[in-house]
Enzyme design. Structure first.
Site, PDB file in Angstrom:
ATOM      1  N   LEU A 100       6.954  49.696  10.394  1.00 61.40           N
ATOM      2  CA  LEU A 100       7.562  50.539  11.429  1.00 61.40           C
ATOM      3  C   LEU A 100       7.780  49.759  12.726  1.00 61.40           C
ATOM      4  CD1 LEU A 100       5.598  53.886  10.891  1.00 61.40           C
ATOM      5  CD2 LEU A 100       7.900  53.304  10.090  1.00 61.40           C
ATOM      6  N   HIS A 145      -2.708  44.294  10.356  1.00 62.00           N
ATOM      7  CA  HIS A 145      -2.368  44.708  11.727  1.00 62.00           C
ATOM      8  C   HIS A 145      -3.584  44.666  12.646  1.00 62.00           C
ATOM      9  CE1 HIS A 145       1.817  45.854  11.882  1.00 62.00           C
ATOM     10  NE2 HIS A 145       1.733  46.654  10.824  1.00 62.00           N
TER      11      HIS A 145
HETATM   12 NI    NI Z   1       3.264  47.393   9.597  1.00 65.86          NI
END
Ligand code: NI
Length: 190
Positions: A100, A145
């Site tokens: 995203l 992340h």
């Molecule tokens: Ni990602």
């Protein structure tokens, strides 16, 4: 409940290490709800706290919609607080990923097919679960992340160059998405 703007690939917050969540609180529970709202609104299957500008060891996952397509078990919405991957195994598998924070960019990433991960769920109950298939993939992407790693970092310089124009468009703030991104001017004020 709120839909939060998503940070894009060029924001330094996505490269930084995150801090453990210290304690359960109403604020944390609201943040988790907001992360789910934000993820569902953007049609994502996972969202990590740095993607909404928070440096916490926290991510959420709900891959049920795709799991059904792949004929894999449903786990529903899952919250991973202070997770540690304790084992990686199986074969190394290549599969296309997106993010995203990097809209419109997709590429194949090689990852081990199986993981075991220890974490606290949203009730602060300790869990240790092994995953394979799609969920293992999504969880490894989100775990990256919170370690300051993007899927772009797994690509060769050659593959990454192929995405250069889209990456620049995102950086300039001219990539159109149907979910809100953190605007460029917001980045400068950080
Ligand atoms: Ni990602």
């Amino acid at each position: 409940m709120a839909i939060l703007p998503i940070v894009t690939w060029n924001d330094p917050v996505l490269k930084q290490k995150t801090d453990p969540v210290q304690e359960n609180s109403q604020e944390l529970q609201t943040l988790i709800d907001d992360m789910f709202d934000t993820m569902y609104h953007a049609s994502g299957v996972g969202l990590a706290s740095p993607q909404i500008g928070r440096r916490l060891r926290l991510f959420v996952v709900d891959a049920d919609e795709i799991s059904q397509e792949y004929d894999e078990p449903s786990f529903g919405p899952m919250v991973f607080i202070n997770p540690e991957i304790t084992r990686k195994g199986g074969e190394v598998v290549s599969m296309e990923e997106g993010c995203l924070s990097i809209p419109e960019v997709r590429d194949d990433v090689k990852r081990p097919s199986e993981i075991t991960i220890r974490f606290l769920d949203r009730n602060f109950q300790e869990q240790k679960i092994s995953f394979d298939g799609l969920l293992s993939r999504v969880i490894q992407h989100e775990y990256d992340h919170i370690e300051g790693i993007l899927f772009l970092d797994h690509l060769s310089a050659f593959r990454r160059r192929l995405h250069r124009s889209k990456l620049r468009k995102i950086e300039e703030g001219s990539m159109k998405t149907d979910y809100p991104l953190v605007e460029k001017r917001d980045l400068k004020s950080k």
